[in-house]
Write a protein that holds these residues in place. Structure first.
Motif, PDB file in Angstrom:
ATOM      1  N   ASP A 148      10.797   5.912   5.146  1.00  0.00           N
ATOM      2  CA  ASP A 148      11.164   7.120   5.876  1.00  0.00           C
ATOM      3  C   ASP A 148      10.453   7.111   7.223  1.00  0.00           C
ATOM      4  O   ASP A 148       9.219   7.144   7.275  1.00  0.00           O
ATOM      5  CB  ASP A 148      10.745   8.357   5.062  1.00  0.00           C
ATOM      6  N   PRO A 149      11.180   7.068   8.337  1.00  0.00           N
ATOM      7  CA  PRO A 149      10.535   6.993   9.654  1.00  0.00           C
ATOM      8  C   PRO A 149       9.685   8.212   9.983  1.00  0.00           C
ATOM      9  O   PRO A 149       8.851   8.158  10.896  1.00  0.00           O
ATOM     10  CB  PRO A 149      11.711   6.849  10.618  1.00  0.00           C
ATOM     11  N   LEU A 150       9.890   9.305   9.265  1.00  0.00           N
ATOM     12  CA  LEU A 150       9.096  10.510   9.520  1.00  0.00           C
ATOM     13  C   LEU A 150       7.764  10.500   8.769  1.00  0.00           C
ATOM     14  O   LEU A 150       6.891  11.320   9.048  1.00  0.00           O
ATOM     15  CB  LEU A 150       9.900  11.752   9.120  1.00  0.00           C
ATOM     16  N   VAL A 151       7.625   9.596   7.799  1.00  0.00           N
ATOM     17  CA  VAL A 151       6.386   9.524   7.026  1.00  0.00           C
ATOM     18  C   VAL A 151       5.375   8.668   7.773  1.00  0.00           C
ATOM     19  O   VAL A 151       5.629   7.506   8.074  1.00  0.00           O
ATOM     20  CB  VAL A 151       6.637   8.932   5.617  1.00  0.00           C
ATOM     21  N   GLN A 152       4.232   9.253   8.045  1.00  0.00           N
ATOM     22  CA  GLN A 152       3.147   8.539   8.699  1.00  0.00           C
ATOM     23  C   GLN A 152       2.111   8.140   7.659  1.00  0.00           C
ATOM     24  O   GLN A 152       1.495   8.999   7.020  1.00  0.00           O
ATOM     25  CB  GLN A 152       2.504   9.414   9.778  1.00  0.00           C
ATOM     26  N   GLY A 153       1.932   6.838   7.454  1.00  0.00           N
ATOM     27  CA  GLY A 153       0.932   6.377   6.502  1.00  0.00           C
ATOM     28  C   GLY A 153       1.387   6.547   5.070  1.00  0.00           C
ATOM     29  O   GLY A 153       2.569   6.513   4.745  1.00  0.00           O
ATOM     30  N   ILE A 154       0.424   6.783   4.193  1.00  0.00           N
ATOM     31  CA  ILE A 154       0.676   6.881   2.759  1.00  0.00           C
ATOM     32  C   ILE A 154       0.984   8.331   2.396  1.00  0.00           C
ATOM     33  O   ILE A 154       0.204   9.228   2.733  1.00  0.00           O
ATOM     34  CB  ILE A 154      -0.548   6.364   1.967  1.00  0.00           C
ATOM     35  N   PRO A 155       2.111   8.593   1.717  1.00  0.00           N
ATOM     36  CA  PRO A 155       2.517   9.968   1.433  1.00  0.00           C
ATOM     37  C   PRO A 155       1.752  10.598   0.271  1.00  0.00           C
ATOM     38  O   PRO A 155       2.296  10.886  -0.805  1.00  0.00           O
ATOM     39  CB  PRO A 155       4.011   9.825   1.108  1.00  0.00           C
TER      40      PRO A 155
ATOM     41  N   THR B 270      -1.915  13.343  -0.204  1.00  0.00           N
ATOM     42  CA  THR B 270      -3.064  14.004   0.401  1.00  0.00           C
ATOM     43  C   THR B 270      -4.378  13.280   0.093  1.00  0.00           C
ATOM     44  O   THR B 270      -5.378  13.488   0.775  1.00  0.00           O
ATOM     45  CB  THR B 270      -3.177  15.459  -0.112  1.00  0.00           C
ATOM     46  N   LYS B 271      -4.351  12.418  -0.934  1.00  0.00           N
ATOM     47  CA  LYS B 271      -5.552  11.633  -1.267  1.00  0.00           C
ATOM     48  C   LYS B 271      -5.713  10.428  -0.354  1.00  0.00           C
ATOM     49  O   LYS B 271      -6.768   9.802  -0.316  1.00  0.00           O
ATOM     50  CB  LYS B 271      -5.476  11.154  -2.721  1.00  0.00           C
ATOM     51  N   GLY B 272      -4.620  10.035   0.319  1.00  0.00           N
ATOM     52  CA  GLY B 272      -4.672   8.881   1.181  1.00  0.00           C
ATOM     53  C   GLY B 272      -4.453   7.562   0.468  1.00  0.00           C
ATOM     54  O   GLY B 272      -4.601   6.488   1.059  1.00  0.00           O
ATOM     55  N   ALA B 273      -4.090   7.631  -0.822  1.00  0.00           N
ATOM     56  CA  ALA B 273      -3.831   6.415  -1.588  1.00  0.00           C
ATOM     57  C   ALA B 273      -2.895   6.739  -2.739  1.00  0.00           C
ATOM     58  O   ALA B 273      -2.898   7.842  -3.255  1.00  0.00           O
ATOM     59  CB  ALA B 273      -5.134   5.823  -2.117  1.00  0.00           C
ATOM     60  N   LEU B 274      -2.094   5.757  -3.116  1.00  0.00           N
ATOM     61  CA  LEU B 274      -1.188   5.892  -4.256  1.00  0.00           C
ATOM     62  C   LEU B 274      -1.375   4.694  -5.174  1.00  0.00           C
ATOM     63  O   LEU B 274      -1.534   3.576  -4.697  1.00  0.00           O
ATOM     64  CB  LEU B 274       0.273   5.939  -3.793  1.00  0.00           C
TER      65      LEU B 274
ATOM     66  N   ASP C 115       0.817  -1.223   0.000  1.00  0.00           N
ATOM     67  CA  ASP C 115       0.000   0.000   0.000  1.00  0.00           C
ATOM     68  C   ASP C 115       0.846   1.266   0.000  1.00  0.00           C
ATOM     69  O   ASP C 115       0.320   2.371   0.010  1.00  0.00           O
ATOM     70  CB  ASP C 115      -0.973   0.001   1.184  1.00  0.00           C
ATOM     71  N   LYS C 116       2.182   1.101  -0.017  1.00  0.00           N
ATOM     72  CA  LYS C 116       3.155   2.201  -0.112  1.00  0.00           C
ATOM     73  C   LYS C 116       3.230   3.050   1.158  1.00  0.00           C
ATOM     74  O   LYS C 116       3.782   4.154   1.146  1.00  0.00           O
ATOM     75  CB  LYS C 116       2.878   3.090  -1.333  1.00  0.00           C
ATOM     76  N   SER C 117       2.705   2.536   2.233  1.00  0.00           N
ATOM     77  CA  SER C 117       2.770   3.260   3.496  1.00  0.00           C
ATOM     78  C   SER C 117       4.214   3.432   3.951  1.00  0.00           C
ATOM     79  O   SER C 117       5.008   2.501   3.923  1.00  0.00           O
ATOM     80  CB  SER C 117       1.979   2.490   4.565  1.00  0.00           C
ATOM     81  N   GLY C 118       4.552   4.664   4.343  1.00  0.00           N
ATOM     82  CA  GLY C 118       5.857   4.938   4.920  1.00  0.00           C
ATOM     83  C   GLY C 118       6.988   5.176   3.944  1.00  0.00           C
ATOM     84  O   GLY C 118       8.126   5.414   4.369  1.00  0.00           O
ATOM     85  N   ILE C 119       6.711   5.145   2.635  1.00  0.00           N
ATOM     86  CA  ILE C 119       7.802   5.338   1.674  1.00  0.00           C
ATOM     87  C   ILE C 119       8.115   6.821   1.482  1.00  0.00           C
ATOM     88  O   ILE C 119       7.278   7.691   1.735  1.00  0.00           O
ATOM     89  CB  ILE C 119       7.482   4.709   0.309  1.00  0.00           C
ATOM     90  N   SER C 120       9.309   7.090   0.990  1.00  0.00           N
ATOM     91  CA  SER C 120       9.678   8.470   0.677  1.00  0.00           C
ATOM     92  C   SER C 120       8.899   8.987  -0.527  1.00  0.00           C
ATOM     93  O   SER C 120       8.631  10.170  -0.649  1.00  0.00           O
ATOM     94  CB  SER C 120      11.181   8.565   0.393  1.00  0.00           C
ATOM     95  N   ARG C 121       8.601   8.110  -1.448  1.00  0.00           N
ATOM     96  CA  ARG C 121       7.803   8.337  -2.647  1.00  0.00           C
ATOM     97  C   ARG C 121       8.605   8.940  -3.795  1.00  0.00           C
ATOM     98  O   ARG C 121       8.503   8.473  -4.928  1.00  0.00           O
ATOM     99  CB  ARG C 121       6.572   9.203  -2.378  1.00  0.00           C
ATOM    100  N   TYR C 122       9.400   9.965  -3.557  1.00  0.00           N
ATOM    101  CA  TYR C 122      10.120  10.648  -4.638  1.00  0.00           C
ATOM    102  C   TYR C 122      11.618  10.353  -4.559  1.00  0.00           C
ATOM    103  O   TYR C 122      12.182  10.226  -3.468  1.00  0.00           O
ATOM    104  CB  TYR C 122       9.928  12.163  -4.549  1.00  0.00           C
ATOM    105  N   GLY C 123      12.242  10.290  -5.734  1.00  0.00           N
ATOM    106  CA  GLY C 123      13.691  10.152  -5.779  1.00  0.00           C
ATOM    107  C   GLY C 123      14.238  10.744  -7.054  1.00  0.00           C
ATOM    108  O   GLY C 123      13.555  10.757  -8.084  1.00  0.00           O
ATOM    109  N   ASP C 124      15.453  11.258  -6.998  1.00  0.00           N
ATOM    110  CA  ASP C 124      16.087  11.778  -8.206  1.00  0.00           C
ATOM    111  C   ASP C 124      17.581  11.508  -8.134  1.00  0.00           C
ATOM    112  O   ASP C 124      18.147  11.378  -7.046  1.00  0.00           O
ATOM    113  CB  ASP C 124      15.822  13.275  -8.382  1.00  0.00           C
TER     114      ASP C 124
END
Length: 207
Positions: free
Chosen positions: A194-201, A203-207, A93-102
């Motif tokens: 990322d330990p600072l990310v709570q849940g799914i990163p 604003t929609k609540g889903a990825l 469900d992608k919970s807790g991931i950083s989501r972006y990378g470059d």
């Protein structure tokens, strides 16, 4: 990633795909150390996937065979499809991931940039390769056009938004490898927990 009582589930996947054109068995661990064991019957593709595993810190095992006596296209693209599907499954469900990378990655004269968003929305922008690159035969089997085909297959089936830009380069081997390494490094950052990310990163609540 899913969890129960605060314990993260392993981000792993094992998939098989059988068609009249290819046979693929693939497993991966997104939280690995970059260990790989890859045999696709296309040596330069093995080289690129080994680089992807190493630089994304993804443990990856691939066994693939196909009608390469006709063309490597089917086997190469089908492995990309299964790799994308496995990434999507392992991400959960992608919970807790950083989501972006470059990442910016050089290989001698070649310089490639990749940006990855684990967005759930497949989209690929791939630019900058020199005219005629797609016709170059690399390693005796792999044409330059296959690079884009692989990125398309992974992006679509993993649900990633990916921008790959070649900023410079002359040697076809260096160009292809720099692009794969840049994609790997960007993906490594995006999939990281990322330990600072709570849940799914999102604003929609889903990825």
């Amino acid at each position: 990633m899913s969890s129960t009582d605060g314990i993260s589930a392993p981000r792993v996947a094992h998939l098989q795909r059988e068609t009249s054109e290819s046979s693929i068995d693939l497993s991966l661990n997104l939280d690995g150390t970059g260990v790989s064991d890859i045999h696709t019957s296309v040596p330069f593709y093995d080289h690129l996937l080994t680089a992807f595993a190493k630089h994304s810190l993804t443990d990856l095992t691939v066994r693939a065979s196909g009608d390469i006596e006709i063309d490597v296209h089917h086997t190469v693209e089908d492995v990309g499809i299964v790799l994308g599907q496995a990434i999507r499954q392992a991400l959960g469900d992608k919970s807790g991931i950083s989501r972006y990378g470059d990442a910016l990655v050089p290989l001698d004269e070649a310089l490639a940039q990749a940006v990855v968003d684990i967005s759930g929305r497949p989209y690929l922008v791939h630019t900058g390769e020199p005219a005629g690159f797609e016709f170059h035969l690399i390693g005796g089997h792999f044409t330059g056009s296959m690079v884009r085909h692989v990125f398309e297959a992974i992006t679509f089936h993993a649900g990633l938004t990916v921008h790959v830009t070649l900023l410079g380069g002359r040697d076809p081997h260096h160009i292809a490898e720099a692009e794969f390494k840049a994609f790997a490094r960007a993906f490594r950052l995006a999939k990281a927990l990322d330990p600072l990310v709570q849940g799914i990163p999102s604003t929609k609540g889903a990825l």
